[in-house]
Design a protein around this motif. Structure first.
Motif, PDB file in Angstrom:
ATOM      1  N   ALA A 123      31.439  94.252  51.354  1.00 15.48           N
ATOM      2  CA  ALA A 123      32.416  94.532  52.409  1.00 15.48           C
ATOM      3  C   ALA A 123      32.538  93.343  53.348  1.00 15.48           C
ATOM      4  O   ALA A 123      33.645  92.998  53.791  1.00 15.48           O
ATOM      5  CB  ALA A 123      32.028  95.786  53.178  1.00 15.48           C
ATOM      6  N   GLY A 173      26.107  96.220  52.444  1.00 16.16           N
ATOM      7  CA  GLY A 173      27.299  95.796  53.175  1.00 16.16           C
ATOM      8  C   GLY A 173      27.822  94.424  52.795  1.00 16.16           C
ATOM      9  O   GLY A 173      28.869  94.002  53.277  1.00 16.16           O
ATOM     10  N   LYS A 227      34.610  90.641  51.633  1.00 16.45           N
ATOM     11  CA  LYS A 227      36.031  91.026  51.627  1.00 16.45           C
ATOM     12  C   LYS A 227      36.646  90.837  53.015  1.00 16.45           C
ATOM     13  O   LYS A 227      37.769  90.338  53.148  1.00 16.45           O
ATOM     14  CB  LYS A 227      36.177  92.474  51.164  1.00 16.45           C
ATOM     15  CG  LYS A 227      37.612  92.912  51.036  1.00 16.45           C
ATOM     16  CD  LYS A 227      37.730  94.316  50.494  1.00 16.45           C
ATOM     17  CE  LYS A 227      39.199  94.688  50.377  1.00 16.45           C
ATOM     18  NZ  LYS A 227      39.386  96.024  49.840  1.00 16.45           N
TER      19      LYS A 227
END
Length: 167
Positions: free
Chosen positions: A78, A75, A81
């Motif tokens: 992500a 993760g 981001k």
């Protein structure tokens, strides 16, 4: 009335138990009340203010570096981001993406590596903007390599609107 007294007695007993546990926890942990341990713990304290653009830049860089450091976590990309999306304006995100395409390096850290330490310092404000200097430390020991990034934030939105390496 009798029930209320009983609840107060139970609550007072709970508070006393917590205080006693707090007093013996250092001894049980083997610290023995060491002054060195106490000073180290005190220097590790952190605080912040969500209204402060400098604190927000520190929060962003701290969380972003954590996500990049943990690159084996599925993760992490992500998370990085999402952090960009939350803390950076659309224009800043575009500038970062352009830098990354051109330089093949991370446009937040301006490097291909992840630093081992970071610090953030207020660097002035004016015209509705606040400036912050982010110092990244790349290795440990004497003569550690550092780099500095100048970050500009909008005071109204508290979003990062520009960032660039210094020097």
């Amino acid at each position: 009335m009798r029930k209320n007294v009983r609840h107060r007695f139970i609550a007072a007993g709970g508070v006393a138990a917590l205080l006693a546990l707090g007093a013996v926890s250092p001894a049980l942990a083997g610290t023995g009340g060491s002054r060195t341990h106490t000073v180290a713990a005190a220097s590790a304290a952190a605080k912040g203010d969500p209204r402060s653009t400098t604190d927000r830049v520190a929060n962003f860089y701290g969380a972003y570096i954590d996500a990049m450091w943990d690159n084996e976590d599925a993760g992490a990309a992500a998370d990085a981001k999402a952090l960009r999306g939350f803390y950076l304006s659309a224009a800043a995100r575009k500038k970062v993406a352009d830098y990354e395409a051109r330089e093949h390096a991370n446009g937040i850290l301006f490097a291909q590596n992840v630093p081992v330490k970071w610090s953030v310092a207020y660097d002035g404000s004016g015209g509705g903007h606040s400036m912050t200097l982010v110092t990244l430390t790349w290795n440990d020991g004497a003569g550690a390599d550092t780099s500095t990034i100048k970050v500009e934030s909008d005071l109204a939105t508290r979003k990062i609107i520009d960032l660039a390496p210094v020097g």
